[in-house]
Design a protein around this motif. Structure first.
Motif, PDB file in Angstrom:
ATOM      1  N   GLU A   1       1.167  -0.997   0.252  1.00 48.71           N
ATOM      2  CA  GLU A   1       0.350   0.123   0.164  1.00 48.71           C
ATOM      3  C   GLU A   1       0.640   0.782  -0.353  1.00 48.71           C
ATOM      4  O   GLU A   1       0.152   2.329  -1.086  1.00 48.71           O
ATOM      5  CB  GLU A   1      -1.302  -0.418   1.172  1.00 48.71           C
ATOM      6  CG  GLU A   1      -1.990   0.809   1.298  1.00 48.71           C
ATOM      7  CD  GLU A   1      -3.020   1.054   2.360  1.00 48.71           C
ATOM      8  OE1 GLU A   1      -4.242   1.465   2.205  1.00 48.71           O
ATOM      9  OE2 GLU A   1      -2.691   0.671   3.416  1.00 48.71           O
ATOM     10  N   GLU A   2       1.633   1.432   0.759  1.00 50.88           N
ATOM     11  CA  GLU A   2       2.683   2.625   0.675  1.00 50.88           C
ATOM     12  C   GLU A   2       3.735   2.681  -0.730  1.00 50.88           C
ATOM     13  O   GLU A   2       3.588   3.754  -1.021  1.00 50.88           O
ATOM     14  CB  GLU A   2       3.554   2.214   1.994  1.00 50.88           C
ATOM     15  CG  GLU A   2       3.100   2.698   3.072  1.00 50.88           C
ATOM     16  CD  GLU A   2       4.244   1.641   4.202  1.00 50.88           C
ATOM     17  OE1 GLU A   2       6.079   1.677   3.859  1.00 50.88           O
ATOM     18  OE2 GLU A   2       3.758   1.578   5.561  1.00 50.88           O
ATOM     19  N   GLU A   3       4.049   1.634  -1.511  1.00 55.86           N
ATOM     20  CA  GLU A   3       4.617   1.756  -2.590  1.00 55.86           C
ATOM     21  C   GLU A   3       3.368   2.267  -3.378  1.00 55.86           C
ATOM     22  O   GLU A   3       3.835   3.091  -4.399  1.00 55.86           O
ATOM     23  CB  GLU A   3       5.415   0.479  -2.575  1.00 55.86           C
ATOM     24  CG  GLU A   3       6.394   0.265  -1.437  1.00 55.86           C
ATOM     25  CD  GLU A   3       7.985   0.771  -1.810  1.00 55.86           C
ATOM     26  OE1 GLU A   3       7.727   1.288  -2.803  1.00 55.86           O
ATOM     27  OE2 GLU A   3       8.241   1.354  -1.066  1.00 55.86           O
TER      28      GLU A   3
ATOM     29  N   LYS B   1       1.558   3.905  -2.950  1.00 59.73           N
ATOM     30  CA  LYS B   1       1.155   5.608  -3.269  1.00 59.73           C
ATOM     31  C   LYS B   1       2.269   6.081  -2.581  1.00 59.73           C
ATOM     32  O   LYS B   1       2.035   7.456  -3.596  1.00 59.73           O
ATOM     33  CB  LYS B   1      -0.056   5.363  -1.028  1.00 59.73           C
ATOM     34  CG  LYS B   1      -1.099   5.164  -1.028  1.00 59.73           C
ATOM     35  CD  LYS B   1      -1.329   5.491   0.031  1.00 59.73           C
ATOM     36  CE  LYS B   1      -2.553   4.858   1.478  1.00 59.73           C
ATOM     37  NZ  LYS B   1      -2.524   5.290   2.487  1.00 59.73           N
ATOM     38  N   LYS B   2       2.885   5.848  -3.957  1.00 56.36           N
ATOM     39  CA  LYS B   2       4.083   6.518  -3.336  1.00 56.36           C
ATOM     40  C   LYS B   2       4.511   6.501  -5.639  1.00 56.36           C
ATOM     41  O   LYS B   2       5.360   7.364  -5.772  1.00 56.36           O
ATOM     42  CB  LYS B   2       5.832   5.950  -3.305  1.00 56.36           C
ATOM     43  CG  LYS B   2       6.243   6.194  -1.808  1.00 56.36           C
ATOM     44  CD  LYS B   2       7.038   5.149  -0.983  1.00 56.36           C
ATOM     45  CE  LYS B   2       6.889   5.685   0.040  1.00 56.36           C
ATOM     46  NZ  LYS B   2       8.756   4.904   0.719  1.00 56.36           N
ATOM     47  N   GLY B   3       4.293   5.661  -5.492  1.00 58.57           N
ATOM     48  CA  GLY B   3       3.937   5.354  -7.521  1.00 58.57           C
ATOM     49  C   GLY B   3       5.024   4.545  -7.577  1.00 58.57           C
ATOM     50  O   GLY B   3       4.481   4.318  -9.397  1.00 58.57           O
ATOM     51  N   ASN B   4       5.921   3.683  -6.632  1.00 56.91           N
ATOM     52  CA  ASN B   4       6.685   2.019  -7.408  1.00 56.91           C
ATOM     53  C   ASN B   4       5.408   1.205  -7.563  1.00 56.91           C
ATOM     54  O   ASN B   4       5.474   0.142  -6.785  1.00 56.91           O
ATOM     55  CB  ASN B   4       7.263   1.952  -6.073  1.00 56.91           C
ATOM     56  CG  ASN B   4       7.942   3.100  -6.201  1.00 56.91           C
ATOM     57  OD1 ASN B   4       8.535   4.080  -6.580  1.00 56.91           O
ATOM     58  ND2 ASN B   4       8.740   3.175  -4.545  1.00 56.91           N
ATOM     59  N   TRP B   5       4.993   0.913  -8.515  1.00 56.62           N
ATOM     60  CA  TRP B   5       3.440  -0.483  -8.609  1.00 56.62           C
ATOM     61  C   TRP B   5       4.364  -1.603  -9.128  1.00 56.62           C
ATOM     62  O   TRP B   5       4.043  -2.268  -8.132  1.00 56.62           O
ATOM     63  CB  TRP B   5       3.126  -0.016  -9.807  1.00 56.62           C
ATOM     64  CG  TRP B   5       2.233   1.699 -10.225  1.00 56.62           C
ATOM     65  CD1 TRP B   5       2.050   3.039 -11.037  1.00 56.62           C
ATOM     66  CD2 TRP B   5       0.687   2.134  -9.612  1.00 56.62           C
ATOM     67  NE1 TRP B   5       1.389   3.622 -10.188  1.00 56.62           N
ATOM     68  CE2 TRP B   5       0.706   2.730  -8.929  1.00 56.62           C
ATOM     69  CE3 TRP B   5       0.700   1.281  -8.305  1.00 56.62           C
ATOM     70  CZ2 TRP B   5      -0.107   3.659  -8.250  1.00 56.62           C
ATOM     71  CZ3 TRP B   5      -0.698   1.962  -7.294  1.00 56.62           C
ATOM     72  CH2 TRP B   5      -1.119   2.763  -7.807  1.00 56.62           C
TER      73      TRP B   5
ATOM     74  N   ARG C   1       7.033  -2.388  -7.670  1.00 56.18           N
ATOM     75  CA  ARG C   1       7.651  -2.951  -6.253  1.00 56.18           C
ATOM     76  C   ARG C   1       5.774  -3.351  -5.088  1.00 56.18           C
ATOM     77  O   ARG C   1       6.109  -4.753  -4.821  1.00 56.18           O
ATOM     78  CB  ARG C   1       8.245  -1.879  -5.335  1.00 56.18           C
ATOM     79  CG  ARG C   1       8.709  -2.505  -3.934  1.00 56.18           C
ATOM     80  CD  ARG C   1       9.527  -1.362  -3.566  1.00 56.18           C
ATOM     81  NE  ARG C   1      10.782  -0.993  -3.324  1.00 56.18           N
ATOM     82  CZ  ARG C   1      11.980  -0.810  -3.458  1.00 56.18           C
ATOM     83  NH1 ARG C   1      11.541   0.295  -2.247  1.00 56.18           N
ATOM     84  NH2 ARG C   1      13.096  -0.407  -4.682  1.00 56.18           N
ATOM     85  N   ALA C   2       4.935  -2.696  -5.136  1.00 56.72           N
ATOM     86  CA  ALA C   2       4.356  -2.842  -5.019  1.00 56.72           C
ATOM     87  C   ALA C   2       3.297  -4.177  -5.671  1.00 56.72           C
ATOM     88  O   ALA C   2       2.827  -5.097  -4.598  1.00 56.72           O
ATOM     89  CB  ALA C   2       2.824  -2.172  -4.819  1.00 56.72           C
TER      90      ALA C   2
ATOM     91  N   LYS D   1      -7.399   6.034  -8.151  1.00 59.07           N
ATOM     92  CA  LYS D   1      -6.046   6.475  -8.390  1.00 59.07           C
ATOM     93  C   LYS D   1      -5.737   5.534  -9.343  1.00 59.07           C
ATOM     94  O   LYS D   1      -5.998   5.366 -11.746  1.00 59.07           O
ATOM     95  CB  LYS D   1      -4.665   5.586  -8.364  1.00 59.07           C
ATOM     96  CG  LYS D   1      -3.709   6.911  -7.613  1.00 59.07           C
ATOM     97  CD  LYS D   1      -2.719   6.925  -6.907  1.00 59.07           C
ATOM     98  CE  LYS D   1      -2.280   8.400  -6.322  1.00 59.07           C
ATOM     99  NZ  LYS D   1      -0.659   7.783  -5.610  1.00 59.07           N
TER     100      LYS D   1
END
Length: 123
Positions: free
Chosen positions: A26-28, A30-34, A36-37, A75
């Motif tokens: 969830e954190e990744e 939100k940062k935009g690191n799709w 890694r998420a 998003k």
């Protein structure tokens, strides 16, 4: 006896790790690191399959079953409430276009019970 205790302990650890991985996903996201998420989601699902446990419901609906991305409503996912044939929530993944429908049968039954109780109290 010992085997059952060990099995419960392992399942508890698995649920904890799934929760940690999904929070990281969830954190990744939100940062935009799709990517890694997506990897965190993949690892969490792998743990659940390996331990033969159900994926937690609160996280299950936040994952696209088709492409495996973590869904952030607004998003990369669209959420709509429909009530035509039967009341349901429609979640659309904007990455791959997959559609998920979640029925609201339980909510409808609770609402009907509430209305029924109000009518009985008035009489």
């Amino acid at each position: 006896m010992k085997k059952k205790f060990l099995e419960k302990k392992l399942k508890k650890i698995a649920y904890e790790r799934i929760d940690i991985l999904m929070n990281l996903a969830e954190e990744e996201a939100k940062k935009g690191n799709w990517e890694r998420a997506k990897r965190y989601v993949f690892l969490a699902r792998k743990i659940a399959m390996k331990m033969r446990i159900k994926f937690p419901k609160k996280w299950k609906r936040r994952i696209c079953k088709k492409c495996g991305t973590f869904l952030i409503y607004g998003k990369n996912a669209r959420v709509r409430v429909r009530s035509k044939t039967y009341p349901h929530v429609v979640i659309t993944c904007l990455n791959c276009g997959a559609i998920y429908r979640i029925p609201m049968i339980r909510e409808k039954k609770e609402k009907m019970k509430e209305i029924k109780n109000r009518n009985n109290q008035k009489k």
